[in-house]
Design a protein around this motif. Sequence first.
Motif, short mmCIF file in Angstrom:
data_model
loop_
_atom_site.label_atom_id
_atom_site.label_comp_id
_atom_site.label_asym_id
_atom_site.label_seq_id
_atom_site.Cartn_x
_atom_site.Cartn_y
_atom_site.Cartn_z
N PHE A 64 37.61 36.30 40.57
CA PHE A 64 37.85 37.48 41.39
C PHE A 64 38.30 37.07 42.79
O PHE A 64 39.25 37.66 43.35
CB PHE A 64 36.59 38.35 41.49
CG PHE A 64 36.73 39.48 42.49
CD1 PHE A 64 37.49 40.60 42.19
CD2 PHE A 64 36.13 39.40 43.73
CE1 PHE A 64 37.65 41.63 43.11
CE2 PHE A 64 36.27 40.42 44.66
CZ PHE A 64 37.04 41.53 44.35
N ALA A 65 37.64 36.07 43.36
CA ALA A 65 38.01 35.61 44.71
C ALA A 65 39.45 35.12 44.75
O ALA A 65 40.20 35.41 45.69
CB ALA A 65 37.06 34.50 45.15
N LEU A 66 39.85 34.38 43.70
CA LEU A 66 41.21 33.87 43.65
C LEU A 66 42.22 35.01 43.52
O LEU A 66 43.22 35.06 44.25
CB LEU A 66 41.35 32.90 42.47
CG LEU A 66 42.74 32.29 42.22
CD1 LEU A 66 43.21 31.53 43.46
CD2 LEU A 66 42.72 31.39 41.00
N ALA A 67 41.95 35.94 42.59
CA ALA A 67 42.87 37.06 42.37
C ALA A 67 42.94 37.97 43.59
O ALA A 67 44.01 38.48 43.94
CB ALA A 67 42.44 37.86 41.14
N MET A 68 41.81 38.15 44.27
CA MET A 68 41.79 39.00 45.45
C MET A 68 42.61 38.37 46.58
O MET A 68 43.31 39.08 47.32
CB MET A 68 40.33 39.21 45.91
CG MET A 68 40.16 40.33 46.90
SD MET A 68 40.57 41.94 46.19
CE MET A 68 40.86 42.87 47.70
N ALA A 69 42.55 37.05 46.69
CA ALA A 69 43.36 36.35 47.70
C ALA A 69 44.85 36.55 47.41
O ALA A 69 45.66 36.77 48.32
CB ALA A 69 43.01 34.86 47.71
N TRP A 70 45.22 36.48 46.13
CA TRP A 70 46.61 36.73 45.74
C TRP A 70 47.01 38.16 46.07
O TRP A 70 48.13 38.41 46.54
CB TRP A 70 46.79 36.47 44.24
CG TRP A 70 46.71 35.04 43.84
CD1 TRP A 70 46.82 33.94 44.65
CD2 TRP A 70 46.49 34.53 42.52
NE1 TRP A 70 46.70 32.79 43.91
CE2 TRP A 70 46.50 33.12 42.60
CE3 TRP A 70 46.30 35.12 41.27
CZ2 TRP A 70 46.32 32.30 41.48
CZ3 TRP A 70 46.12 34.33 40.15
CH2 TRP A 70 46.13 32.92 40.25
N ALA A 71 46.11 39.12 45.80
CA ALA A 71 46.41 40.53 46.07
C ALA A 71 46.60 40.76 47.57
O ALA A 71 47.55 41.44 47.99
CB ALA A 71 45.28 41.41 45.53
N ASP A 72 45.72 40.20 48.37
CA ASP A 72 45.84 40.35 49.84
C ASP A 72 47.17 39.78 50.32
O ASP A 72 47.84 40.36 51.19
CB ASP A 72 44.68 39.63 50.54
CG ASP A 72 43.36 40.36 50.39
OD1 ASP A 72 43.38 41.58 50.11
OD2 ASP A 72 42.30 39.71 50.54
N GLU A 73 47.55 38.65 49.74
CA GLU A 73 48.81 38.00 50.11
C GLU A 73 50.00 38.89 49.74
O GLU A 73 50.95 39.06 50.53
CB GLU A 73 48.89 36.66 49.37
CG GLU A 73 50.09 35.80 49.73
CD GLU A 73 50.09 34.50 48.93
OE1 GLU A 73 51.16 34.14 48.39
OE2 GLU A 73 49.02 33.87 48.81
N ALA A 74 49.95 39.49 48.55
CA ALA A 74 51.06 40.35 48.09
C ALA A 74 51.15 41.62 48.92
O ALA A 74 52.25 42.09 49.25
CB ALA A 74 50.86 40.69 46.61
N ILE A 75 49.99 42.18 49.26
CA ILE A 75 49.98 43.40 50.09
C ILE A 75 50.54 43.10 51.48
O ILE A 75 51.34 43.87 52.03
CB ILE A 75 48.55 43.98 50.19
CG1 ILE A 75 48.11 44.52 48.82
CG2 ILE A 75 48.47 45.07 51.25
CD1 ILE A 75 46.64 44.85 48.72
N ALA A 76 50.14 41.97 52.04
CA ALA A 76 50.63 41.59 53.35
C ALA A 76 52.15 41.36 53.33
O ALA A 76 52.87 41.79 54.24
CB ALA A 76 49.93 40.31 53.82
N ALA A 77 52.64 40.72 52.28
CA ALA A 77 54.07 40.47 52.15
C ALA A 77 54.83 41.78 52.01
O ALA A 77 55.93 41.95 52.58
CB ALA A 77 54.34 39.57 50.95
#
Length: 231
Positions: free
Chosen positions: A214-227
């Motif tokens: 979950f921590a890994l996927a959430m980091a990816w999600a935050d990155e995609a939202i920021a982009a």
Amino acid sequence: MGQPKINIAIDGYSSCGKGTLAKALATALNYVFIDSGAMYRAVTLFLMRHGVDLDDLPQVEQALSHVQVAFEMDDSGVSFVTLNDENVENEIRSIAVASKVSEVAKIQAVRDKLVYLQQQMGAKKGVVMDGRDIGTVVFPDAELKIFMTASVEVRAQRRFAELVAKGDVVTFEEISENLKHRDSVDSSRENSPLTMTADYRVLDNSDMDRDAQFALAMAWADEAIAANSQF
């Protein structure tokens, strides 16, 4: 103005925990979770109940005209799938349905109907959907695509424990063979096979617990939202 919403597609093999991760991400982001596998299982249940011959395409298409699949929320905020307004969440998880769902999912008419419904659900963004072809067919423009995998042994053990906990009488060997069969059918089918493109992020959770993935996927999600907020 709040953060822009994105669509998150989670694909991968059976019993990798796609639904668990998708639900957790949807809850954390306040997004809508859509279990595409449950939709295919609901259609499978309908066809089984009505004795539809899967090789008789006109019969399948006729049956599909009487199928409506949707998601509703219970009093505690947990979503469940409905088949023609009937809650079938428990019935679609049976080994009987599991043994047929990959065969049903190969049928183009079934995929066409459900992909249309899924694309309607995701049109306004803010959706987390898991399945087999979400990032390749349903949401090819999803801002985050995750492909989940794990060894057959790990997946079979997880599925076996889940079914035994529900009181189902199954063997580990039966579950393992079912998963191998579904992997083969899902990966080799002519219509929308289980595959991934270069823009997927691969999450192998053979040796990861739920918190770590979950921590890994959430980091990816935050990155995609920021982009996405930069556009």
